[in-house]
Design a protein around this motif. Sequence first.
Motif, PDB file in Angstrom:
ATOM      1  N   SER A  68      -1.876   5.730   3.625  1.00 29.53           N
ATOM      2  CA  SER A  68      -1.249   4.685   2.825  1.00 29.53           C
ATOM      3  C   SER A  68       0.275   4.789   2.862  1.00 29.53           C
ATOM      4  O   SER A  68       0.972   3.777   2.900  1.00 29.53           O
ATOM      5  CB  SER A  68      -1.746   4.774   1.376  1.00 29.53           C
ATOM      6  N   LEU A  69       0.804   6.005   2.850  1.00 28.43           N
ATOM      7  CA  LEU A  69       2.259   6.173   2.889  1.00 28.43           C
ATOM      8  C   LEU A  69       2.863   5.679   4.202  1.00 28.43           C
ATOM      9  O   LEU A  69       4.034   5.298   4.240  1.00 28.43           O
ATOM     10  CB  LEU A  69       2.621   7.644   2.679  1.00 28.43           C
ATOM     11  N   THR A  70       2.080   5.700   5.271  1.00 25.27           N
ATOM     12  CA  THR A  70       2.574   5.214   6.565  1.00 25.27           C
ATOM     13  C   THR A  70       2.214   3.755   6.820  1.00 25.27           C
ATOM     14  O   THR A  70       2.517   3.231   7.898  1.00 25.27           O
ATOM     15  CB  THR A  70       1.998   6.079   7.696  1.00 25.27           C
ATOM     16  N   PRO A 105       0.805  -1.234   0.000  1.00 22.47           N
ATOM     17  CA  PRO A 105       0.000   0.000   0.000  1.00 22.47           C
ATOM     18  C   PRO A 105       0.829   1.271   0.000  1.00 22.47           C
ATOM     19  O   PRO A 105       0.417   2.272  -0.597  1.00 22.47           O
ATOM     20  CB  PRO A 105      -0.839  -0.127   1.277  1.00 22.47           C
ATOM     21  N   ALA A 106       1.998   1.276   0.645  1.00 20.62           N
ATOM     22  CA  ALA A 106       2.810   2.494   0.664  1.00 20.62           C
ATOM     23  C   ALA A 106       3.372   2.813  -0.713  1.00 20.62           C
ATOM     24  O   ALA A 106       3.468   3.987  -1.104  1.00 20.62           O
ATOM     25  CB  ALA A 106       3.945   2.355   1.679  1.00 20.62           C
ATOM     26  N   GLU A 160       8.345  -1.917  13.191  1.00 20.53           N
ATOM     27  CA  GLU A 160       8.472  -1.019  14.327  1.00 20.53           C
ATOM     28  C   GLU A 160       9.023   0.350  13.952  1.00 20.53           C
ATOM     29  O   GLU A 160       8.837   1.309  14.701  1.00 20.53           O
ATOM     30  CB  GLU A 160       9.396  -1.654  15.378  1.00 20.53           C
ATOM     31  N   ARG A 161       9.670   0.496  12.821  1.00 18.62           N
ATOM     32  CA  ARG A 161      10.367   1.736  12.482  1.00 18.62           C
ATOM     33  C   ARG A 161       9.403   2.927  12.450  1.00 18.62           C
ATOM     34  O   ARG A 161       8.381   2.893  11.755  1.00 18.62           O
ATOM     35  CB  ARG A 161      11.067   1.609  11.130  1.00 18.62           C
ATOM     36  N   VAL A 192       1.662   6.320  13.378  1.00 20.46           N
ATOM     37  CA  VAL A 192       0.327   6.160  13.962  1.00 20.46           C
ATOM     38  C   VAL A 192      -0.375   7.513  14.060  1.00 20.46           C
ATOM     39  O   VAL A 192      -1.552   7.655  13.698  1.00 20.46           O
ATOM     40  CB  VAL A 192       0.409   5.485  15.344  1.00 20.46           C
ATOM     41  N   LEU A 193       0.331   8.529  14.541  1.00 21.96           N
ATOM     42  CA  LEU A 193      -0.279   9.857  14.676  1.00 21.96           C
ATOM     43  C   LEU A 193      -0.672  10.436  13.323  1.00 21.96           C
ATOM     44  O   LEU A 193      -1.746  11.031  13.180  1.00 21.96           O
ATOM     45  CB  LEU A 193       0.685  10.791  15.402  1.00 21.96           C
TER      46      LEU A 193
END
Length: 310
Positions: free
Chosen positions: A136-138, A97-98, A151-152, A158-159
Amino acid sequence: MLNRLGRYWLRRTLRLPMPWTATLGAARSLLFLSAGLTYLLSPTTVLFTPVDGALPGRCAASVHWMAWPCWLPEGVVAGGQATAGVLCLIAASGWFPALTAVPMAVLLIALPLTSAAPDGGDQLAGILGLLLLPVSLTDWRRTSWTAVQPERALGARVLVAYSALALAKLQIAIVYLVACLGKLSSAEWVNGTALFYWVRNNVFGAPPLLRPVAEWVTMRPVLVAASSWGTLVLEFSLAIAVLLPTPFRLRILLPIALLFHLAIWLVLGVSSFAFVMGAALLILVVPVGWSLVRPRMYRIRSGREKETPV
């Protein structure tokens, strides 16, 4: 001191449910599926030719840089259209998706800008394509159907995703609020007879197969009034959906709203609109971080953990 605040902020952020769920993936897939089918099944001369018949007219200076058909010579627009449709269907599978975020946003935004006769679904899909770009980028999963995230930079991601989804929910709620309030200026919606006329409309009326049933229902005063006023109640309920209890939203409001848009598709024949509004409903009604398959099962990927399908 700053390090302590940073660690505290990160711990608080990571307590939030992961926003990248299979339900979010399904919403994106519906948006891409709608655009892909529109690109593939619409003749180029119908999709891109303005009313005056001049193809260059679609590339006004104000939208030239935002619409991919304006970048191509006129003779290869048809090939670009087919390529765009295939890319949308590939992205609808949910892989990476990213990586597909920017191309899909471009294709979704370009459709209402360059189409000869875009409908409200195309316009909303373009807006959502832009608003969901940060989400999508995140989303660093390999596919939208897995339950874990790397985890990176997770706290920041999330924010960003939560903020973008909040704006998307607000936009969709406004769409339903405007749709409801706009109908109140029509005497037919206020007196409960609007659907009597809609199913008999020469352009958007019920198809021959369903017309006898639709006309029979709308000939009954109680049924046509309940259907017309029920539409207003449903649209207003969706406009304030985020304020309603979650069980009511998921068990009652969402199924009714999905059936409502399915009925619009069957009776009025606006298929791409139904796909877009299905995506919009999943974004609006389902709480962020919930999956309709397995709620709250999304987690961080560690080195020894395998990706789990949901």
